[in-house]
Design a protein around this motif. Structure first.
Motif, short mmCIF file in Angstrom:
data_model
loop_
_atom_site.label_atom_id
_atom_site.label_comp_id
_atom_site.label_asym_id
_atom_site.label_seq_id
_atom_site.Cartn_x
_atom_site.Cartn_y
_atom_site.Cartn_z
N LEU A 18 0.87 4.17 -2.90
CA LEU A 18 0.56 5.57 -2.62
C LEU A 18 1.64 6.50 -3.15
N ALA A 19 2.88 6.02 -3.09
CA ALA A 19 4.00 6.85 -3.55
C ALA A 19 3.98 7.03 -5.07
N TYR A 20 3.16 6.26 -5.75
CA TYR A 20 3.04 6.42 -7.21
C TYR A 20 1.66 6.97 -7.60
N LYS A 72 -4.74 12.72 -7.87
CA LYS A 72 -4.15 11.66 -7.06
C LYS A 72 -4.94 10.38 -7.30
N ARG A 131 0.82 -1.22 0.00
CA ARG A 131 0.00 0.00 0.00
C ARG A 131 0.85 1.27 0.00
N GLU A 132 1.88 1.26 0.85
CA GLU A 132 2.69 2.49 0.97
C GLU A 132 3.44 2.76 -0.34
N ASP A 133 3.84 1.69 -1.03
CA ASP A 133 4.52 1.87 -2.31
C ASP A 133 3.57 2.40 -3.38
N TYR A 181 0.76 10.25 -7.38
CA TYR A 181 0.74 11.70 -7.61
C TYR A 181 1.83 12.09 -8.59
N ASP A 182 1.74 13.33 -9.07
CA ASP A 182 2.87 13.92 -9.79
C ASP A 182 3.16 15.26 -9.11
#
Lengths: 474, 426
Positions: free
Chosen positions: A27-29, A38, A23-25, A31-32
């Motif tokens: 989320l890191a992708y 998002k 999940r955390e990975d 946005y720009d």
């Protein structure tokens, strides 16, 4: 959500260490560099060779899974946000500089090379690649080509497409295609490499890039000038160019972000001026000295306050202040709407005047910065998307600004691209027949529409208009 | 949105959290991102994860590993147009996680890593018992985490031995200049764990160097660990506070607190940023911070020694020397010119600046224990820079970096001698 079976197959293709699904990975992708969009992907894959890229796309095609290609994700159009979920294909681990050829003035790179690293490597050999999007410290070469990036230096040196000699591209079905070649002149058939340059990841995944290079200028000077009003600054730029000096950069900032120049310029100048121009000339030392004098003399006719940076350290301080514009303006409001229109140079003063009138009419603050030399402007409207009424007024103002730019013969986007951010204006900015051709090209190259779906011309009622945030699917 | 009380520390650094515009300027300089190339590893990604944590989109457990995957090198901040101090947000988030979920370090190490290795475990226990039982009686309340730390570092790593006699055994509490040398200053010497237990000869050199140049040196016995691995590395602010208070007390009467370890110095200067929970602590920690000087900073800015005062030890004369700038010295303390000024001024050596001298070496204490493979990759870039200089000696200003550079050069079978800058001198 995609089938977990797909994720397993991606792991087999690219290796466990190159597939992210926590999940955390994800989320890191999601946005720009915009603050509007998002959406998390279902899985991220970071291929390390072109064979893997091909297999990933074949798998996605067979299963009709959306694929959003991206590199550094520093774009400001929403273009790399995986708005439909699915796979993010991140090219940052394809990061080899394969060749720098000084004799032929070309380089061959993989898409994940960071622009700044590329230029550092080129500088060691006295070479340079001119396009300088202000995300240079994070953006990758694949993105530079796919967004056809510009930047301040484009006034003299042109944008990315002027430097693309050839590409290797992986199509949606996994086919690997080589386009263009090593030579600057190449009239063999249609310019297909140009089709993918600026395609925003919607037509294929760029897996290798051949670029034309230039010898690095031996010297440069930076001139700073402050002006009482926008029109005079605009006229000064026109006079400089009319005097046969083509500066490498002419940048414009208005008094919204003068704080960044405190300590660099005298307080009384900052307190009384409306506009600062940053002008850079480059070339052989003799040329630079002569051009600096001409620029100085031209500026002197219109403003009493001019300063020539004594050395590159002083110059770099001014350019840093210019680069801080975006973060500075962002800190002034909860939400900013950053536009990217480009107008013919002789319409700049009129464009700013009309835009300021729009802002006054809708009672919203507006700031301008931009590459005034080539007419590419970034008007920024300051608002707060939590205040619905204010945000609506801001959007109406932005609509008018874009109408103004188009009516003056300008374009919707100078360098950021359409992505999601400017989609709603596309019909106004493009001939319907042109949109139709784009759709047909898309159908030929990506018949299942798996590549970067929902971007540029693709309208979809499921994508809400002017969203502030789409929740991550993860 | 979770209640703010869950994230007290993050809330204190909310301004930094809000400041980031996600522009990506941190990407070119982040040492972790340069190796991993994933969005979660870069400073911008960490900011976004902490925002997601506050928004309740993610749990503290889910983001724990990415939070730990940061060397706190401050390179992101240096390159950030908005001036976002990402390491503060990371340290604060680590602290809130510890408060919510309990402390995982060093217990995690003990259970997962140390226990299965009996010999190492026994050795560690012996060491630990030494520290606590003999030299640092429990009643003093001094806390040392070094034993765990060094043992964990042993994972295939080239590390120096624990010294047979620690600095506090070989150097008296008060060291006066020799007869005939007038006392210009009286300073406190914060020895740090590494110098005390691993490199005591460095400490002895510093004391005698200062004595020779008219500085009386007090080595207060009440000093302990600076706390960096505890409050910055593991996010245990409560224990960190006890360590800070002990050090503040130990150095109360002294005008300057001299350190040879950039990490200790910057961690102690950061007491006020992270640990000051009362007005009294705020005042005490700020006053303490104001008196801390790195040894090179003290020699150049306060003592203003002439080049002739730096007498190079005979074995190093005529050698080519390069300088690795520790993150904590350059970016945190702003001490950049002083060591270079010393090195350039000495006629007995040839000084060469290394490429990217200020780039993080990848040590970062706890980080290199948790992610040794990653830490090695970061070090490899530094080792390549060292090789490019052709220097025979690498000097630096932080024993932590020293460990990493020793390991890096040995792994590549490189001949360079790695040492603290002060070891160059007689």
């Amino acid at each position: 959500m995609i089938d977990s079976n797909i994720i397993d197959r991606l792991r087999r293709i690219a290796g466990n260490e190159n597939v992210l699904a926590a999940r955390e990975d994800l989320l890191a992708y999601s946005y720009d560099a915009t603050n509007t969009w998002k959406h998390a992907p279902d899985v991220v894959v970071l291929p390390v060779n072109v064979a893997q890229v091909s297999e990933i796309l074949r798998l996605a095609s067979e299963n009709r899974v959306p694929v959003t290609p991206r590199g550094g994700g520093t774009n400001v159009s929403g273009g790399s946000v995986p708005i439909k979920g699915g796979i993010v294909l991140c090219t940052t681990r394809l990061d080899r500089i394969i060749e720098i050829n000084r004799a032929n003035l070309h380089a061959v790179v993989e898409p994940g090379v960071v622009l700044q690293d590329f230029n550092t490597a080129l500088a060691r050999q006295g070479l340079f690649f001119p396009p300088d999007p202000q995300s240079f410290a994070g953006c990758t070469m694949g993105g530079v080509v796919a967004e056809n990036s510009g930047g301040p230096s484009c006034l003299k040196y042109g944008v990315t497409r002027q430097y693309v000699l050839g590409l290797e591209v992986v199509l949606a079905d996994g086919t690997v295609v080589k386009l263009g070649g090593l030579t600057p002149k190449n009239r063999t058939g249609y310019e297909l490499a140009m089709l993918f340059t600026g395609s925003e990841g919607t037509l294929g995944v760029i897996s290798r890039i051949i670029l034309r290079l230039l010898p690095a200028p031996k010297a440069s000077r930076t001139i700073v000038a402050a002006f009482d009003d926008v029109a005079t600054a605009g006229e000064t730029v026109s006079s400089i160019i009319a005097g046969s000096v083509l500066p490498s950069k002419v940048e414009f900032v208005d008094n919204w972000t003068f704080e960044k120049f405190r300590g660099l310029l005298p307080d009384e100048t900052l307190d009384s001026s409306q506009v600062i121009l940053l002008i850079q000339v480059d070339g052989l030392p003799e040329t630079v000295e002569a051009e600096t004098q001409l620029v100085e003399a031209t500026c002197q006719q219109n403003t009493p306050w001019i300063k020539v940076a004594v050395d590159s350290t002083e110059a770099e301080r001014y350019w840093q202040a210019r680069r801080a514009h975006f973060s500075d303006i962002s800190s002034r409001a909860h939400t900013i709407v950053n536009e990217d229109v480009s107008v013919p140079r002789d319409k700049i003063a009129e464009f700013i005047r009309l835009s300021q009138e729009s802002a006054r009419r809708h009672d919203v603050p507006i700031s301008f910065a931009g590459h005034v030399g080539d007419g590419n402007f970034h008007p920024v409207v300051l608002t707060d998307n939590r205040d619905r009424e204010h945000y609506q007024r801001a959007l109406m103002c932005v609509d008018e600004i874009i109408e103004t730019a188009l009516s003056l013969g300008g374009v919707l986007s100078g360098e950021h691209g359409i992505g999601l951010e400017k989609q709603r204006f596309l019909k106004k900015a493009l001939d319907p027949a042109a949109i139709n051709i784009m759709k047909k090209i898309k159908d030929v190259l990506d018949p299942l529409h798996i590549l970067n779906p929902g971007k540029i011309w693709e309208e979809d009622s499921k994508i809400p208009l002017n969203p502030f945030r789409v929740n991550p699917s993860g | 949105m979770k209640s703010n009380t869950d994230f007290q520390q993050i809330e204190r650094f909310k301004e930094d959290l809000d400041r980031c515009t996600k522009c990506g300027f941190c990407m070119a300089s982040c040492p972790v991102y340069r190796e991993e190339r994933t969005e979660g590893s870069v400073a911008r990604g960490k900011i976004m994860l902490v925002r997601a944590l506050l928004d309740g989109e993610i749990t503290a457990d889910e983001m724990a590993e990415q939070l730990d995957r940061c060397t706190l090198c401050l390179a992101c901040t240096e390159n950030c147009p908005a001036g976002t101090r990402v390491p503060s947000v990371v340290a604060a988030a680590r602290a809130d996680k510890v408060r919510l979920k309990g402390l995982s370090f060093p217990y995690r190490l003990v259970y997962r890593w140390l226990l299965p290795r009996r010999r190492m475990f026994g050795y560690t226990l012996r060491l630990a018992s030494w520290f606590q039982g003999i030299f640092l009686p429990r009643t003093e309340g001094t806390i040392r985490h070094l034993s765990f730390f060094l043992s964990a570092l042993g994972k295939g790593r080239h590390i120096p031995q624990i010294a047979p006699r620690f600095l506090r055994q070989t150097v008296p509490e008060v060291n006066k200049p020799p007869a005939g040398v007038a006392v210009k200053y009286t300073v406190g010497y914060f020895t740090g764990c590494m110098t005390d237990f691993v490199f005591p000869e460095l400490g002895e050199k510093i004391v005698s160097f200062l004595n020779r140049n008219g500085v009386a040196v007090v080595v207060p016995r009440g000093q302990g660990c600076c706390g960096a691995p505890v409050f910055l590395g593991a996010g245990d602010f409560a224990t960190g506070r006890r360590m800070a208070d002990a050090n503040v007390k130990a150095f109360k009467e002294l005008d300057y607190i001299i350190t040879d370890c950039a990490t200790c110095a910057s961690a102690m200067k950061d007491y006020v940023r992270f640990l000051a929970d009362t007005d009294e602590r705020k005042r005490d920690y700020a006053a303490y911070a104001g008196r801390i000087k790195d040894i090179t900073e003290f020699l150049v800015d306060v003592l203003k020694l002439p080049p002739s005062a730096y007498r190079v030890a005979p074995e190093y004369r005529g050698k080519t020397v390069t300088w690795h700038e520790p993150c904590h010295l350059g970016r945190y303390l702003g001490v950049r010119e002083q060591p270079r000024q010393i090195l350039k001024s000495i006629p007995d050596i040839k000084y060469v600046e290394m490429p990217d001298a200020a780039r993080c070496c990848g040590m970062a204490g706890t980080f290199s224990i948790n992610f040794y493979e990653l830490s090695k990759k970061i070090a490899d870039k530094k080792v390549a820079s060292i090789a490019a200089t052709g220097a025979g000696i690498v000097v630096t200003g932080c024993p932590g970096c020293e460990l990493q550079l020793i390991d890096g050069t040995r792994r590549h079978n490189m001949p360079q001698k790695v040492m603290h800058i002060m070891e160059l001198f007689e």
